[in-house]
Design an enzyme around this catalytic site. Structure first.
Site, PDB file in Angstrom:
ATOM      1  N   CYS A 163       4.333   6.400  -6.535  1.00 52.93           N
ATOM      2  CA  CYS A 163       4.512   5.006  -6.958  1.00 52.93           C
ATOM      3  C   CYS A 163       3.246   4.209  -6.667  1.00 52.93           C
ATOM      4  CB  CYS A 163       5.714   4.405  -6.226  1.00 52.93           C
ATOM      5  SG  CYS A 163       5.957   2.661  -6.584  1.00 52.93           S
ATOM      6  N   CYS A 166       3.738   0.647  -5.388  1.00 54.36           N
ATOM      7  CA  CYS A 166       4.235   0.569  -4.005  1.00 54.36           C
ATOM      8  C   CYS A 166       3.099   0.846  -3.013  1.00 54.36           C
ATOM      9  CB  CYS A 166       5.327   1.604  -3.729  1.00 54.36           C
ATOM     10  SG  CYS A 166       6.558   1.773  -5.001  1.00 54.36           S
ATOM     11  N   ASP A 167       2.265   1.840  -3.306  1.00 57.56           N
ATOM     12  CA  ASP A 167       1.333   2.351  -2.297  1.00 57.56           C
ATOM     13  C   ASP A 167      -0.143   2.116  -2.605  1.00 57.56           C
ATOM     14  OD1 ASP A 167       3.565   3.334  -0.948  1.00 57.56           O
ATOM     15  OD2 ASP A 167       3.556   5.185  -2.118  1.00 57.56           O
TER      16      ASP A 167
END
Ligand code: NAP
Length: 334
Positions: A163, A166-167
């Site tokens: 992701c 997200c990261d």
């Protein structure tokens, strides 16, 4: 006794939330079951959605949140539970129904219209509770697929991510690679290029699968380098990812690429395991038509979990609406 509803919707991504909105407007007594407290599904992890009509460039999290707010505004009821399976009936009741059929109840007639009352109720078994409804819409979505190479499991969370939104922030001014050539891989590469020093897009063929407009963005971005015809053989690192072991499929040449992070975007797997054995599946997807009809009357499928050509937010939302319309007809007939 389990609580009974007209309709249970499994999943709260775009398909499930659109279904919830339509079901509330149809005044059906509906429950939406969501595995995670956060409604929205995969769209929440999309940085920029550029093909949802009327909302160009909207952030995925914002769009997912708007869908949920719309359903909340119509007083949709949600419960957090992970569905394990759907049961139709106990064996004796099924046998009894089969006997009824033998006596001509449904011979030569359309089964969908002639199910005995006892066959109509579906029991949804969750980890926390059991629920019953006459109609069920499975909008359980899909999750990312693994690459399946050595090092992937060992280094998960240590420089490997599925992701980018997200990261990505953990890789500011670092060197990363995105594996894949579909829409998600291209979007991830563009997203990461804004914060990473360099992004390698590693694709196993010499043509990308993703939308042409995304391809143009990738080719126009100075710090994205596409590595064509190349597969990952191993992810290397001890404490953290340090390199990829790659092989060019055309030349056979093997080489290493030093980097700090790997984003894997090699497609999705539908979340359909709980329905194996009950619903007909095709390559893991629930076999369903445009109206959402599955192989079991009264159970409908919508969104990424069903068989279809185009898996996008706009088609998921349309599926949700169609499935409710089908469920509504089924409820009138039963
Ligand atoms: P996808 O379209 O299935 O693409 C997966 C990519 O990964 C393909 O390029 C594939 O290569 C590659 N791949 C698969 N297995 C691999 C392996 N073992 N090793 C190396 N590469 C591998 O999946 P996705 O990009 O995750 O998208 C999922 C669905 O959501 C798609 O239907 C997509 O259209 C949709 N989506 C749409 C949008 C949008 O409209 N903006 C955004 C996100 C997602 P090949 O090309 O060689 O098969």
């Amino acid at each position: 006794m389990a609580k009974r509803y007209d309709l249970i919707i499994i999943g709260s991504g775009p398909a499930g939330l659109a279904a919830a909105i339509y079901a509330q407007r149809a005044r059906l007594n509906t429950l939406v079951l969501e595995k995670e407290m956060m409604s929205g599904g995969q769209v929440l992890n999309t940085y920029e959605v550029d093909n949802y009509p009327g909302l160009p460039g909207i952030n995925g999290f914002e769009l997912g949140t708007k869908f949920r707010q719309h359903a909340d505004g119509l007083e949709a009821v949600f419960a957090e539970d992970e569905v394990l399976r759907i049961e139709l009936l106990k064996t004796e009741e099924r046998l009894q129904a089969a006997e009824l059929r033998l006596f001509g109840l449904s011979s030569g007639q359309d089964e969908r219209h002639d199910l005995p009352e006892a066959l109509v109720w579906k029991q949804v078994v969750g980890k926390r509770d059991v629920y019953q409804a006459k109609a069920v819409i499975v909008a359980a979505g899909a999750t990312h697929r693994k690459l399946g190479v050595p090092g992937e499991e060992e280094l998960a969370g240590k420089g490997i991510s599925y992701c980018a939104t997200c990261d990505g922030a953990f890789f500011k001014r670092k060197v990363t690679a995105v594996i894949g050539g579909g829409d998600v891989a291209l979007e991830d590469a563009v997203f990461l290029s804004r914060m990473c020093e360099r992004v390698y897009l590693i694709h196993r063929r010499d043509q990308l699968r993703g939308a042409k407009s995304l391809q143009e963005k990738v080719f126009a971005t100075e710090n994205i380098t596409v590595i064509w015809d190349t597969v990952v053989e191993r992810i290397l690192g001890e404490e953290r990812v340090r390199a990829l072991s790659l092989r060019n499929k055309k030349t056979g040449e093997a080489f290493e690429l030093a980097l700090d992070g790997v984003f894997i975007a090699v497609g999705i797997t539908p979340n359909t395991r709980p329905y194996e054995g009950l619903l007909e599946l095709e390559n893991g997807y629930i076999r369903a038509d445009e109206e959402g009809n599955t192989s079991v009357p009264g159970i409908y499928a919508a969104g990424d979990a069903r068989t279809k050509r185009l898996r996008q937010i706009v088609t998921a939302v349309a599926d949700g609406a169609n499935a409710v319309t089908s469920a509504e007809r089924y409820l009138i007939e039963h």
